[in-house]
Each structure stands twice: as structure tokens, then as C-alpha cells.
Scaffold this active site. Structure first.
Site, mmCIF file in Angstrom:
data_model
loop_
_atom_site.group_PDB
_atom_site.id
_atom_site.type_symbol
_atom_site.label_atom_id
_atom_site.label_comp_id
_atom_site.label_asym_id
_atom_site.label_seq_id
_atom_site.Cartn_x
_atom_site.Cartn_y
_atom_site.Cartn_z
ATOM 1 C CE LYS A 1 -168.726 52.457 -6.072
ATOM 2 N NZ LYS A 1 -169.451 52.318 -7.309
ATOM 3 C CE1 TYR B 1 -152.343 49.214 -6.303
ATOM 4 C CE2 TYR B 1 -150.778 47.737 -5.258
ATOM 5 C CZ TYR B 1 -152.041 48.260 -5.354
ATOM 6 O OH TYR B 1 -153.000 47.814 -4.490
ATOM 7 C CE1 TYR C 1 -159.722 39.514 7.127
ATOM 8 C CE2 TYR C 1 -159.433 38.030 8.979
ATOM 9 C CZ TYR C 1 -160.178 38.477 7.910
ATOM 10 O OH TYR C 1 -161.387 37.897 7.644
ATOM 11 C CG LEU C 2 -151.841 43.043 10.089
ATOM 12 C CD1 LEU C 2 -150.570 43.572 9.463
ATOM 13 C CD2 LEU C 2 -151.505 42.167 11.295
ATOM 14 C CG HIS D 1 -156.662 38.633 4.926
ATOM 15 N ND1 HIS D 1 -156.020 39.829 4.746
ATOM 16 C CD2 HIS D 1 -157.699 38.646 4.048
ATOM 17 C CE1 HIS D 1 -156.639 40.530 3.806
ATOM 18 N NE2 HIS D 1 -157.661 39.832 3.363
ATOM 19 C CE1 TYR E 1 -165.602 30.840 21.542
ATOM 20 C CE2 TYR E 1 -165.337 28.697 22.575
ATOM 21 C CZ TYR E 1 -165.610 29.466 21.461
ATOM 22 O OH TYR E 1 -165.902 28.857 20.272
ATOM 23 C CE LYS F 1 -164.127 23.294 23.330
ATOM 24 N NZ LYS F 1 -164.084 22.889 21.889
ATOM 25 C CG ASP G 1 -167.958 33.755 26.773
ATOM 26 O OD1 ASP G 1 -167.432 34.739 26.252
ATOM 27 O OD2 ASP G 1 -168.901 33.129 26.277
ATOM 28 N NE ARG H 1 -166.922 20.635 9.614
ATOM 29 C CZ ARG H 1 -166.386 21.450 10.525
ATOM 30 N NH1 ARG H 1 -167.120 22.381 11.094
ATOM 31 N NH2 ARG H 1 -165.125 21.340 10.867
#
Ligand code: BG6
Length: 511
Positions: free
Chosen positions: A48, A149, A207-208, A268, A396, A398, A416, A482
Site C-alpha cells: 500500500k 517466499y 537504495y539502489l 542499504h 557539496y 567543502k 554546491d 546523535r
């Protein structure tokens, strides 16, 4: 790279229009014939939230034409065609009514179990009744838990294959997790391999399908600038980071069986790692690319316990489906080392976490200090090439520049390329959209090959077994932080230097 000024000509004039598929050696088959897309697990979350919306986007862009394409949902729930359509409608909010109802009309529903012939016979009958040509193409999307599967694939093989005498094809898309460790993954691969050839199996790692992940090969191998720099002589360390600002959100029961390494890092982030670290493939053919990915994976050395930090956010175990004594990491930072000529000595820090303070995925390639530094740049920070996969796709670099003004002072700035600004009129496709289209076209470049999967599990299995045996402990961390401070200490120990006082502001937000 644009300096951020935008320039005067419209983007379309400035961008070369040759597409990757024009450049490919690979023959993308201009296959025709009736196309049946079967979504198994049609009433589940993945279908969905991802599969049907991706199909709808493809439909809207003209890739799935009414008359040529039929979509079938298959699941156990006893609902009608309209019942399924209404469930899907809720996930396509904001779409215009006309294309939406045309799309929904393409969808039919078949109810049945995942391990009995009856349901699949009925599915086959329903598909066949809608097929208008003999050279039919059948695409099965398994939006299901991997535990089913083998039985589902057996059923497809026994009841639902495209009749081989008439051309056409049968392809099967499967989603991770492919096993829990090397042995279970190999067992699953063997079971599926007995039913389908590697050319018929499409192992998705979404992710690919992300725009900037797909850009990595172009960036690395089509730019003279990067070729001589991309190695241990110039690069100090690489970080591949995934952060989510929400926890396991009702998926605790599932998540606890897997943990963040199996959920994000082993697939990923490792795929991204391959594209950053692999050698140049002989050509753009899917096999050449995947050969190089396997080689770099095979060059990764054993992960050391003192180069791993695990975390679990406070409150994770409040989920009633998570056991009280769970040591499952919701955060991990793992250092990979590549034993080859290009990368010896360069740490690749793969870091992922749930319930953190921000939501983003990015690659940070940090260069070494400039030798013979007369400007004291070292104090300000190093060159760093950042590829922001999401959100706000951008890259970008640096740089240290002269601070504008009368004084001869330096400061950190950046070159950038922010997609939101540079490609204002381009809609970036969703990963699933691209990958489903690739499957229809028979292009396996962005799918995981069996030996690649095996090599990926070989890297992580010893560590995962040690974590499962309680040999490494997940450290607590505050939701919204973090992650454990020990992870920042690890990055520092690996040589990563944070640029203090510098914050990259995406140009679209800077206005
Ligand atoms: C999935 C994981 O594969 O990827 C989820 O199982 C995670 O836990 C998701 O949230 C992240 O995908 P994206 O595209 O939102 O970064």
C-alpha cells in the site's frame, strides 16, 4: 558544479540530455505483449505504501498503458476488487480523480493462501482471462515476509508461469530481509534458485533506486577531477550515514528479530559503500558492474569489535512486542576496511540509527590535510565531499576560500549542487518506481546478485552472531540525540575531523 548562482540559461539548455540508457551497452528489450503485474501481499503495508503508489506514478507517466497492462492483487483477506481499490486509494491522496480512477480500474483482486494450489490456480486463471496476446509478460512482486517466499515461489512456478512456448517472460521481485545470516540467506537463495534462474529473480534494495545513489558511478568515473583523487593517497576517511528521527513505530516485534545492522547497514549502506569503493567496471552492463561490487565486498577484512559501537534508544523496550531483555541495536557504527591497493588504511564508517535528532542519509568523503599548509587551514577544517542522498538531494564540496573583504583571511565555504535549485523543473522519481520499470525492461543493474548477497553476509555474519550471543552490548542513548557519544569518539579515532563552526545551509532554505 554550480557555484550556487543559478546562471541565466534555463536548466534544460545547460544539461546534456543523453540518458544512461542511451549510453548503455546493454540492450534494453523493447518488449511488447500483454503485461500482468501481480502484487502478492496486496493488502500489506509495503504494497500500500510503496508498490501501488509506484505503479500509479508509472501509470501517470505513460509507462503502464491501459489495455496492455493488468494489475492483480493477491492476499489472504477476503475482499472484493473494490475493497482493495479503496484501501489503495487512501495511499494515493492528492492525485487527480481521473487518472486515479482509471488506474484503480486496472486492478483486480484474487484471494487465496500462500501455500495452497487452489488460490494460485485461480490467480493463473484470472491472469490468463485478461491476457490479450500469447507472448505474455508476468511480473510477480512479493510484498511478503521472506518466510513465505519458498512456498509462494513454488506456487508461482507450478501454476502461474507464462506459457514458455509463446515467448514473453516471468520475473519475480523479492524484498529484503534475505535471511538473517550467511547460512539462512544461502538456504533461501538455494530454494529460490531451484525454482527460478538468476535472470528471473530481482532482489530489490530500494537504495539502489535513489537518484543520488544512481549518480555515484557517473560522478566517479565520468569526471576527470575525481579519478586521481579517489584513493588512499588523498582520502582520509569515508562515512556513510543513515539517520531516522523516529523509532521502530509499531514495528518493534519485527525489528527486534533483525536490528539496525540487518535492517539498514548490511544492505542499504553496504550497497552505497560498494558504489563508492568499487573499481571501474569494464562497461555499464549489469554483470560487469555487479562483478566489481562483489570484488570490493570480498576485499573487506573482518570487522573488529573495537571498531563497532552499538546503541539502543531509551524507550525502545516500552513496545510490548519487544522483550524486556532485548540487546537488539537500534543504532550502530561499524568500520569497514578494504584490503586493496586503492583503500588500504582508509576507514569506511557505516553508521545508522533510529530515533535520532535528524532524518537524513549521506556520504561524507573526507580528504587529507593540505600538506605544507601556510594558511593554517587545518584549524578550520578539511576538504569534504558530501553527497546528500536524502532529504534535499545535493552534493557539496567543502573548501577553504579567502574570506571576501580587505583582510587576507580564510574560511570554510562550498561548491554546491543542490538539486532543488539546479533542477527546478525535474521531478525526482521514487526509488520503487525506477526499480519496477527496470524489472519490466529486464535491466538487473540495480538489483542484488546472489554472489553479492553472499559476500555481504560474509562480512557481517561473524559480528551479528557475536551480538546475538551478547558479546557486544548496545549502549543506551536518548531519543532525539546523535546516538551514543561513543560513536562520535569512534569516528574521531578513525581520523574524522568535524569542521567546527561550519554549517551547510541548503540554498533552497537559505532564501
Ligand atoms: C527499510 C527499513 O528498508 O528502509 C526501514 O526496513 C527504514 O527500517 C527504511 O525506515 C528507510 O528507507 P528510506 O527510503 O525512507 O530511507
Amino acid at each position: 558544479m554550480s557555484g550556487g548562482s543559478g546562471g541565466s540559461s534555463p536548466p534544460s539548455e545547460r544539461i546534456s540530455s543523453s540518458s544512461l540508457s542511451d549510453l548503455k551497452d546493454l540492450e534494453i528489450s523493447s518488449e511488447s505483449g500483454c503485461l500482468s503485474i501481480v502484487v502478492l501481499g496486496a493488502s500489506g503495508d509495503l504494497a500500500k505504501k510503496k508498490t501501488f503508489p509506484a505503479l500509479f506514478n508509472l501509470f501517470q507517466q505513460g509507462f503502464l498503458q491501459a489495455g496492455e497492462v493488468h494489475i492483480f492483487g493477491y492476499a489472504r483477506s477476503n475482499i472484493s476488487d473494490d475493497g482493495l481499490r479503496e484501501r489503495i486509494r487512501g495511499y494515493l491522496k492528492g492525485a487527480s480523480e481521473e487518472p486515479l480512477s482509471q488506474f484503480l480500474q486496472l486492478i483486480k483482486y484474487v484471494s487465496g493462501s500462500y501455500d495452497s494450489g487452489e488460490g494460485f490456480e485461480l490467480l493463473n486463471k484470472t491472469i490468463s482471462e485478461n491476457e490479450t496476446s500469447k507472448d505474455s509478460r508476468r511480473l510477480f512482486y512479493l510484498a511478503l515476509p521472506p518466510s513465505v517466499y519458498p512456498s509462494v515461489c513454488k506456487m508461482i512456478r507450478s501454476y502461474c508461469m507464462t506459457p514458455s512456448s509463446h515467448g514473453g517472460w516471468t520475473r519475480v521481485i523479492v524484498e529484503k530481509p534475505f535471511g538473517k545470516d550467511l547460512d539462512s540467506a544461502e538456504e533461501l537463495s538455494t530454494q529460490l534458485g531451484e525454482l527460478f534462474s538468476e535472470e528471473q529473480l530481482y532482489r530489490i534494495d530500494h537504495y539502489l533506486g535513489k537518484e543520488l545513489v544512481q549518480n555515484l558511478l557517473v560522478l566517479r568515473f565520468a569526471n576527470r577531477l575525481f579519478l586521481p583523487l579517489w584513493n588512499r593517497d588523498n582520502i582520509d576517511n569515508v562515512q556513510i550515514v543513515f539517520r531516522e528521527d523516529f523509532g521502530t513505530d509499531g514495528r518493534g516485534g519485527y525489528f527486534d528479530q533483525y536490528g539496525i545492522i540487518r535492517d539498514i547497514i548490511q544492505n542499504h549502506l553496504l550497497q552505497v559503500f560498494c558504489l563508492v569503493a568499487m573499481e571501474k567496471p569494464v562497461s555499464l552492463s549489469p554483470e560487469h558492474i555487479r562483478d566489481e561490487k562483489v570484488k570490493v565486498l570480498q576485499s573487506v577484512t573482518s570487522i573488529k569489535h573495537d571498531e563497532v559501537v552499538l546503541g539502543q534508544y531509551d524507550g525502545y523496550k516500552d513496545d510490548p512486542t519487544v522483550p524486556n531483555e532485548s540487546n537488539t541495536p537500534t543504532f550502530a557504527s561499524v568500520v569497514l576496511r578494504v584490503h586493496n591497493e586503492r583503500w588500504e588504511g582508509v576507514p569506511f564508517i557505516l553508521k545508522a540509527g533510529k530515533a535520532l535528532g535528524s532524518k537524513k542519509a549521506e556520504i561524507r568523503v573526507q580528504f587529507k590535510d593540505a600538506p605544507g599548509d601556510i594558511f593554517k587551514c587545518k584549524k578550520q577544517g578539511r576538504n569534504e565531499f558530501v553527497i546528500r542522498l536524502q532529504p534535499l538531494e545535493s552534493m557539496y564540496m567543502k573548501l577553504t576560500v579567502k574570506k571576501p573583504g580587505l583582510e587576507m583571511a580564510t574560511e570554510q565555504s562550498e561548491l554546491d549542487l543542490s538539486y532543488g535549485q539546479r533542477y527546478q523543473d525535474t521531478k525526482i522519481p521514487e526509488a520503487y518506481e525506477r526499480l519496477i520499470l527496470d524489472t519490466i525492461r529486464g535491466d538487473q543493474q540495480h538489483f542484488v546478485r546472489r554472489d553479492e548477497l553472499k559476500a555481504a553476509w560474509e562480512i557481517f555474519t561473524p559480528l551479528l552472531h557475536d551480538i546475538d550471543a551478547g558479546k557486544l552490548k548496545a549502549l543506551p542513548y536518548e531519543p532525539g540525540s546523535r546516538g551514543p557519544p561513543e560513536a562520535d569518539e569512534l569516528s574521531k579515532r578513525m581520523g574524522y575531523m568535524q569542521t567546527l563552526g561550519y554549517v551547510w545551509v541548503p540554498p533552497t532554505l537559505a532564501k
